[in-house]
Design an enzyme around this catalytic site. Structure first.
Site, PDB file in Angstrom:
ATOM      1  N   ASP A 126       7.986   1.506  45.328  1.00  0.00           N
ATOM      2  CA  ASP A 126       6.886   1.124  44.209  1.00  0.00           C
ATOM      3  C   ASP A 126       7.686   1.775  43.031  1.00  0.00           C
ATOM      4  O   ASP A 126       7.689   2.969  43.032  1.00  0.00           O
ATOM      5  CB  ASP A 126       5.438   1.457  44.475  1.00  0.00           C
ATOM      6  CG  ASP A 126       4.407   1.402  43.100  1.00  0.00           C
ATOM      7  OD1 ASP A 126       5.097   0.659  42.257  1.00  0.00           O
ATOM      8  OD2 ASP A 126       3.358   1.834  43.232  1.00  0.00           O
ATOM      9  N   HIS A 138      -0.895   4.538  40.939  1.00  0.00           N
ATOM     10  CA  HIS A 138       0.572   4.580  41.298  1.00  0.00           C
ATOM     11  C   HIS A 138       1.129   6.020  41.103  1.00  0.00           C
ATOM     12  O   HIS A 138       0.942   6.412  39.985  1.00  0.00           O
ATOM     13  CB  HIS A 138       1.306   3.615  40.442  1.00  0.00           C
ATOM     14  CG  HIS A 138       0.727   2.179  40.449  1.00  0.00           C
ATOM     15  ND1 HIS A 138       1.339   1.217  41.506  1.00  0.00           N
ATOM     16  CD2 HIS A 138      -0.275   1.336  40.031  1.00  0.00           C
ATOM     17  CE1 HIS A 138       0.884   0.021  41.262  1.00  0.00           C
ATOM     18  NE2 HIS A 138      -0.203   0.152  40.626  1.00  0.00           N
TER      19      HIS A 138
END
Lengths: 557, 557
Positions: free
Chosen positions: B197, B370
């Site tokens: 990611d 995140h």
């Protein structure tokens, strides 16, 4: 003899960022401060520009004593050509005043519209000018464009000040800070009303000085090995100066790319706002004659504007500058709210080419032109106004500005949270909002202007969402019978090839409706069209689950 | 015996944020990780959703061993119904695996599309699952939704890991940090490829913990005297839990407003991810039965979505909740890039009502799901992968993630900056990009899907910018002479009433063109229409300086 009523009517800039325009009126005579525009949002399909609705002035054109422009940004000056064209010769007989740079920019705009009969007159700060019942004076301020001024309007009732865009930059690039002494003097003599900029009412503290940006740029430049492209607002002439200075210090040549960048530097240097050493500038087509580490390009496009030079470069579509890996692009500006996506897309394209990208997240290469909370409070404390009406901000910022005014000791009942079209009326008894006047948006579409409620825009929304079906039926003038197979045409309705049979079915629906109309001896074309429309729209929705515009045309032969 | 080639083909999520979908292929067999969607941008007129172009899978449906979904967010799960419908029964024969919450959300989506024959199977982290040549395992991670997992895919060539969305939250709300031990074990045993990611590859440091948000919410709530409305993503179940806990601590009731908020809390509580004490929840219609300081509303609409509960409230258009001055609205979320304007507009509406608004600028009432740069580096250090291909990010973020990989010691030649449609191919000799495959966007418009290059969308852009002129000419089949006055219809062309004469002039142009066609004995209808189109388009542009779509229809009788 009792005094009259001062009316202050904002036609733009309240509850929005953009299209600033405020009408000051006393004794039946009018001075207009700023004539700005806004850029359209994505839902304003096909619209080029948005103007304030200035209907209020249409009947009053002969009462206008003059226009005063605080500074040369589009949201304060940009609507001038349209307003002058629409208001006609009576308004054009009234002069337009502002600083020399502001007037030069205004002239350039009016020339584009071939409006030769508008009188633009330079007004130096500190000079008093009589405009009907008003004495008008500009006060020098600092902002992200030279020649930014506050406007003082005095009438027998008292003194109003509209700040324009400002910050209290203690070390501006041209060495001329805002005229705090004059503001203090005005405050000492008594200020009736302050209309102050609310743009950064949500930011704590003091804005950084413009002259702090230069060293940062030089520091960033010194780490670059390839070419450097700096993008900023073309009107930020002092920023351009600082880029030039940094390039000079590091022995790099400078090239100006983008029409408005060249135009503004040209105007700015004619008026002495920018100094470019001889031999420093090179033409965009000459860039490749120099080694990469000897070039700085200053470009338009900091907002990701579709036709701007930087956007073209990012899409490998600029005639003169082709970007390469190891070029560094410096965004010496932040995105205006709403432009984030366009800016991000441009940045991503630059990464795709292999460029390095520096934004304000990486280094302080930008400073806002609008004062933060402490500066707004300083303005309030200098002027100590009787009444306060925050301007130039969305509802949130006007609300926060009002809170700052309260914090500096202004009585909450003397703080007015205004709206476009809502006039503040002040007389000897006090201040209050008066009767609401027409206000809102006017859309510019090509060369024409019009009402945003215009049916055309509603139609465009419908067309853009689901397309259009056109059905042409030809019927006999004698008995209404169909005399040719109906034509079925569609545009913007997707995926219809997959459903070829549908067009046949639509013809059947049309034939059926026409037969019914003939049977009912429906001879009024309008009624037949209405029937066709209803039958077709229902059929199309049932089959496609979409509501395209359905347009039946019945031709009688 | 030499080993085969592992092919990793991203169909989405590269060079963009959204529509994540990656194909893992070995020995002719396929496992698909994630099947996500994107939301359209403003220029995608009338488009509802954007899917990855999955053409690559259309011919290969029978080779799919299974689908694995990392977590339940739309950009990882949302395209599942469309992909399953389009790929047909062969693909639907392959099971879909994921955590229980992910599968429950998937089921709910498939039900809306009446896809009953898709096999969804819960997969617990740590359980090994054979899917053709792959052994698949989920690794528990932390993110802004429960049940988020990384996916390990091992084949005889080695072990790949695709991280899904993750952060290394040391104090997650449910007390279960990411399974660092398993990641370390995988690293020790050797990882061939990491696809990680990249979302926050541009943020330095560590992301704040989700559990830090709760006390901040409670602190903000404790200062509120009126009602409180908190808006967040409905799928952020731990955030909802923390709002509930803060409300409970301060003796306020909680009401859930918005369909997806109620649905997700329902699913989440069935699966034990959220605990709601008995008697705490009240129905939206009961809110007014409680004093203002006893109510917290949890609402959808943190992104300013047009039909969301909060947007409706802000526009005074919600059936059950009417906002009042002194209500406080807490945005426990940040705008996704592109949504800034919608969010700002909503906030401004709230200020207009007189509400107080708290965003992350005012208090740390949100934490990203995140990981930041140090977390991305931790992942790299735990796994020590041979090859790295950053995923889930625009070009900039993938570039920055690649730099982070380099910083942790990965050889630059082993870092692959991929693109959608560009397969990474790994064999015993090494890794390289293979032949580019079809990829891109598929548009969902209503219930249909299609190609973004579809002519319908081009037409919509033209229609939306300048509208449409339709001219119907009726000519004789014998000699091509005009037999009825031409009909002129326009839609989306503004300001034409001001130019009434224009329609007359257009009729003249049409008559002129028809006369010319008749004179030249032009009998092919298509040619006549082309002539009409060219003459009309030229005339309209000359008169209006606009280029509406011009659609001539010639009817022969």
């Amino acid at each position: 003899m009792s005094l009259g009523t001062l009316r202050v009517l904002p036609l733009g800039g309240m509850g929005e960022i953009g299209k600033n325009m405020t009408v000051f009126e006393y004794d039946g005579r009018i001075v207009v401060v700023d004539v700005g525009l806004r850029f359209p949002t994505a839902d304003m399909l096909g619209i080029d520009l948005v103007l304030p609705d200035f209907s209020y002035l249409r009947e009053r054109a002969q009462d206008i004593e003059g226009f005063v422009i605080t500074h040369g940004h589009e949201d304060h000056l940009g609507a001038l050509p349209w307003v002058m064209r629409e208001l006609g010769p009576d308004a054009r007989a009234a002069p337009v005043y502002g600083g020399p740079l502001t007037m030069a920019m205004g002239r350039s705009k009016l020339d584009e519209h071939r409006l030769k009969d508008v009188r633009l007159e330079d007004l130096e700060p500190g000079r008093e000018l009589e405009l009907g019942p008003f004495v008008v004076e500009l006060v020098h301020m600092t902002h992200s464009i030279p020649d930014a001024c506050a406007v003082v309007l005095s009438c027998e009732l008292g003194t109003s000040l509209i700040s324009g865009d400002y910050k209290f930059d203690q070390t501006p690039v041209d060495g001329e800070p805002a005229d705090v002494a004059r503001l203090a003097e005005l405050g000492r003599d008594g200020v009736l009303l302050l209309c102050g900029d609310s743009t950064n009412a949500d930011r704590a503290g003091w804005s950084p000085s413009e002259s702090g940006v230069g060293p940062q740029l030089e520091e960033v430049f010194s780490r670059c090995e390839g070419r450097i492209v700096v993008t900023s607002f073309a009107s930020n002439i002092h920023r351009v100066q600082q880029v030039i200075d940094a390039a000079l210090a590091l022995g790099r040549k400078v090239s100006l790319v983008g029409r408005s960048m060249r135009k503004n530097v040209n105007i700015g240097s004619q008026l002495g706002h920018i100094e470019v050493p001889d031999g420093l500038l090179v033409q965009p087509r000459e860039i490749d004659d120099f080694p990469d580490h000897k070039v700085v390009v200053i470009s338009t496009g900091s907002q990701g504007e579709p036709l701007s030079a930087l956007r073209r470069m990012a899409h490998n579509d600029h005639r003169q500058v082709t970007l390469r890996p190891h070029d560094t692009i410096v965004f010496s500006a932040t995105p205006i709210p709403g432009n984030e996506r366009a800016v991000n897309e441009t940045i991503d394209r630059l990464y795709q080419i292999g460029c390095e990208v520096i934004t304000t997240r990486d280094a302080p290469v930008h400073a806002s032109g609008h004062g933060y909370q402490e500066e707004i409070k300083l303005m309030l404390n200098l002027l100590r106004p009787r009444y306060v009406m925050p301007v130039h901000g969305d509802v949130k910022r006007i609300h926060l500005h009002a809170q700052l005014a309260e914090a500096t000791g202004v009585d909450p009942t003397d703080i007015f949270r205004g709206e476009n079209g809502l006039p503040l009326e002040i007389d000897e008894q006090g201040a209050r909002f008066g009767e609401r006047q027409q206000s809102g948006m006017i859309f510019v579409d090509g060369v024409d202007i019009g009402d945003p409620a215009d049916v055309a825009l509603r139609d465009r929304r419908m067309l853009s969402a689901d397309g259009i079906f056109i059905v042409v039926a030809t019927i006999s003038g004698q008995d209404g019978a169909s005399v040719a197979a109906p034509e079925v045409i569609f545009r913007g309705v997707p995926f219809l090839d997959e459903a070829d049979g549908l067009v046949e079915e639509i013809r059947d629906v049309v034939e059926g409706s026409l037969a019914q109309a003939a049977k009912e001896q429906m001879r009024e074309i309008d009624l037949v069209q209405q029937l066709l429309h209803d039958d077709l729209a229902a059929f199309v929705y049932e089959r496609l689950r979409r509501r395209p515009m359905v347009l039946p045309v019945v031709v009688e032969v």
